[in-house]
Design an enzyme around this catalytic site. Structure first.
Site, PDB file in Angstrom:
ATOM      1  N   ARG A  13      65.125 -17.497   3.126  1.00 34.15           N
ATOM      2  CA  ARG A  13      64.275 -17.469   4.318  1.00 34.15           C
ATOM      3  C   ARG A  13      64.877 -18.195   5.528  1.00 34.15           C
ATOM      4  O   ARG A  13      64.833 -17.658   6.638  1.00 34.15           O
ATOM      5  CB  ARG A  13      62.885 -18.024   3.994  1.00 34.15           C
ATOM      6  CG  ARG A  13      62.114 -17.160   2.990  1.00 34.15           C
ATOM      7  CD  ARG A  13      61.968 -15.734   3.515  1.00 34.15           C
ATOM      8  NE  ARG A  13      61.209 -14.896   2.604  1.00 34.15           N
ATOM      9  CZ  ARG A  13      61.720 -13.901   1.890  1.00 34.15           C
ATOM     10  NH1 ARG A  13      63.023 -13.643   1.955  1.00 34.15           N
ATOM     11  NH2 ARG A  13      60.961 -13.166   1.113  1.00 34.15           N
ATOM     12  N   SER A  69      54.258  -7.556  -6.063  1.00 30.86           N
ATOM     13  CA  SER A  69      54.871  -8.161  -4.888  1.00 30.86           C
ATOM     14  C   SER A  69      56.255  -8.642  -5.309  1.00 30.86           C
ATOM     15  O   SER A  69      56.383  -9.501  -6.186  1.00 30.86           O
ATOM     16  CB  SER A  69      54.024  -9.345  -4.397  1.00 30.86           C
ATOM     17  OG  SER A  69      54.664  -9.979  -3.318  1.00 30.86           O
TER      18      SER A  69
END
Length: 403
Positions: free
Chosen positions: A98, A179
């Site tokens: 990230r 997910s």
């Protein structure tokens, strides 16, 4: 910034369920703003296929696909590997991707003179924090849009409803609606049947695992590998020099075939809740093991033990999105110092999900067979008497006083 003043938005775009519906949602709810999609390639491979066509068809004005793979490996993965950083056994696959992506996102937002940066992270997860802390570090004045914290959509099923109503093509359906997050380091699975920690993951079900096989399906014959490290970083596999990125990719294949790197945990999210996830990290699991084995002969006791303590802090910083902080940088400087002699070769045996030590060598080895041997040596065993008397003196005095 007022909603009506936002004319151009840069979106962190993966092409998955969340970001697929965000493009039309932004245009509907932010004055038909221009949406520039940015996809950071951190090794998600086939997930990048057809991405530009999809982004443009759903309303984006353009798509950037940034090759961040080398940056991701060299500046995020390898520092964590050298630190031995984990978070509750989790090898940080989503966590250290990230900040890498978010930093590049800020660069594009500035280049495009965007008014805001948008991400598809949910209000329940850790990724919203990781993205936004990185944005604060590199574009502190930039407005941030997080649709999951604004819209009325309450579930992934409702997301699919929205996609179908807007004719947005999806690669998933309601039956395969896990997910997932994929990059060259790992693949995570969350949601659906995994939300009940009493349910065993469907490792043997076709299509569930993507980076390897269940240990049950792995070969009945062991696979031997050798890894070379230089100052803590991997530099060769089976005697062939290659980049750290290519070593990871090769180990993903070898490890995946042998059922290596499956992790099923209930972890403590930063936002306070516990969540259950299943991770595939075949190459990373092998590298962490090999690096740890090499450190057993190249680090002195006090350095090793202090490094193990700080690895917990390092892992927490990465997990919590605090990569771009003075403490993380200071810990990396400490780690780099400890790695100056972590050079050598490790041999491992891979067998049905297991990683078994098969040998370790280093020119800087602190292990002395002559001293440690059970055979004859120059070690004076009588020296232990005085050592034990001094080491045990506080215990002896306490016992005398108590008596």
């Amino acid at each position: 910034m007022k909603k009506e003043d936002i004319k151009k938005v840069v979106l962190a775009y993966s092409g998955g369920l969340d970001t697929s519906i965000i493009i039309p949602w932004l245009k509907e709810n932010y004055n038909n703003c221009e949406v520039i999609a940015v996809s950071g390639n951190v090794g998600q491979a086939d997930e990048l296929e057809g991405l530009e066509e999809k982004a443009l068809k759903t309303g984006a004005s353009k798509l950037y696909v940034l090759d961040l793979t080398d940056d991701y490996v060299d500046n995020y993965i390898v520092p964590c590997l050298k630190a031995g950083a984990k978070y509750e056994e989790y090898l940080l696959g989503t966590s250290h991707a990230r900040p890498c992506i978010a930093k590049a996102l800020c660069e594009i937002a500035k280049k495009e003179k965007a008014d805001a940066i948008c991400h598809g992270c949910t209000g329940k997860g850790n990724d919203q924090v990781r993205f936004e802390l990185a944005i604060k570090a590199f574009a502190p004045e930039m407005a941030i849009i997080a649709p999951w914290r604004e819209w009325n959509i309450k579930s992934r099923d409702e997301e699919i409803d929205y996609a179908e109503a807007h004719n947005i093509p999806l690669k998933i359906n309601r039956e395969t609606n896990y997910s997932k997050d994929k990059n060259l380091w790992h693949l995570s699975h969350e949601g659906m049947d995994l939300e009940d920690p009493g349910n065993e993951p469907q490792y043997e079900k076709k299509g569930f695992l993507e980076m390897g096989v269940s240990p049950i399906a792995a070969p009945d014959k062991a696979t031997y590998i050798e890894l070379d490290f230089d100052k803590g970083a991997p530099v060769a596999l089976n005697g062939e020099k290659m980049s750290a990125k290519n070593i990871i990719l090769a180990l993903n294949k070898i490890g995946g075939e042998n059922g290596i790197g499956l992790l099923d945990i209930v972890e403590n999210r930063l936002v306070g809740m516990k969540s259950r996830g299943v991770y595939e990290t075949p190459g990373g699991t092998i590298l962490y093991k090999a690096h740890s084995v090499l450190e057993t002969i190249t680090l002195d006791k006090m350095t090793m033990h202090e490094k193990e303590k700080l690895a917990i802090t390092f892992g927490e910083l990465v997990y919590n999105g605090q990569w771009f902080t003075p403490l993380r940088e200071a810990l990396s400087a400490f780690v780099d110092k400890t790695q100056e002699k972590v050079t050598g070769r490790v041999k491992l045996k891979l067998y049905k999900g297991n990683i078994i030590n098969a040998g370790v060598w280093s020119p800087y080895s602190l292990y002395s067979e002559e001293i440690a041997t059970f055979g004859e040596s120059d070690y004076n065993q009588a020296d232990a008497t005085g050592f034990i008397n001094l080491f045990g003196l506080p215990i002896k005095v306490q016992a005398m006083v108590t008596k």
